[in-house]
Design an enzyme around this catalytic site. Structure first.
Site, PDB file in Angstrom:
ATOM      1  CD  GLU A 158      -2.894  -1.291   0.387  1.00 46.21           C
ATOM      2  OE1 GLU A 158      -3.166  -0.260  -0.266  1.00 46.21           O
ATOM      3  OE2 GLU A 158      -3.479  -2.373   0.231  1.00 46.21           O
ATOM      4  CG  ASP A 183     -17.941  -8.648  -6.236  1.00 45.93           C
ATOM      5  OD1 ASP A 183     -19.017  -8.135  -5.857  1.00 45.93           O
ATOM      6  OD2 ASP A 183     -16.918  -8.679  -5.533  1.00 45.93           O
TER       7      ASP A 183
END
Length: 238
Positions: A158, A183
């Site tokens: 991240e 999805d």
């Protein structure tokens, strides 16, 4: 790389940016042609010892390709190398799913294919469950509080204030690629944060920027990497 919903990580005849998405055999045929050249490019490396990045490398990951294009200082269009055989196989497998999702989102199927390729390393670096099986999470969607399905926990990168950091995150796990595409399409259609990504047609930069601005990715270069991957698919259709 991604927010609570996601995790981070043109091929075909150009579609009008924001226009209708073309479906059918043409896309699938080009996908087959492309997919062969893409895999070797990522798996085998360029084999060059030159300090100047080759214009047609043989095996780079999507991020490696992007860094090579950055170093070359030339436009992506002039440097993109076609997909290798194993990468083309990945493209061929997801082609019908990308077409279906593209029709729903107003996004060219090759752009969605580039997105899946970037997030999954062309299918070679899947997010795996604890038993080692593939989670089929092609878009690296995180398992937020609203997720009620299976979860695969992995170490990911991240970015916080531009600096990368490693940490374990939970990601959504699916029965197969079709569920992953469905999805993902549902999330983009239903989330106010990503409405700007809809109807972007074949404009991979606009699509990537919209996702990045909506919080999909924390990597500041995410849109550029996605566009470079899309251009690589595009190179295989020439």
């Amino acid at each position: 790389m991604l927010n609570a919903d996601f995790k981070i990580g043109a091929g075909f005849p150009a579609l009008p940016a924001g226009g209708a998405v073309r479906a059918g055999g043409e896309f699938s045929g080009l996908y087959r042609q492309l997919h062969g050249e893409v895999s070797q490019f990522i798996e085998n490396g360029s084999g060059s010892t030159s300090t100047t990045p080759p214009l047609r490398a043989a095996a780079l990951s999507p991020e490696g390709l992007w860094h090579q294009l950055q170093a070359s200082g030339e436009p992506v269009e002039n440097n993109a190398a076609a997909p290798s055989p194993s990468q083309q196989e990945f493209l061929r497998e997801i082609a019908p799913l990308a077409e279906q999702a593209g029709q729903r989102l107003g996004v060219a199927p090759e752009v969605l294919a580039a997105h899946a390729a970037l997030e999954s390393g062309w299918g070679q670096k899947p997010i795996r469950r604890s038993d080692g099986s593939d989670s089929h999470n092609l878009f690296a969607l995180k398992a937020g509080a609203s997720w009620r399905g299976e979860v695969a926990e992995v170490l990911t990168t991240e970015y916080e204030q531009g600096a990368p950091s490693k940490r374990r995150e939970g990601f959504r796990s699916y029965a197969g690629p079709a569920q992953a595409f469905n999805d993902f399409a549902q999330l983009l259609l239903n989330s106010p944060r990503y409405q700007a990504a809809l109807q972007t047609g074949a404009d991979a930069q606009a699509y990537g920027r919209a996702l990045q601005q909506g919080g999909y990715a924390t990597d500041p270069a995410y849109a550029d990497k996605l566009a470079a991957t899309a251009q690589r698919i595009k190179a295989g259709g020439r």
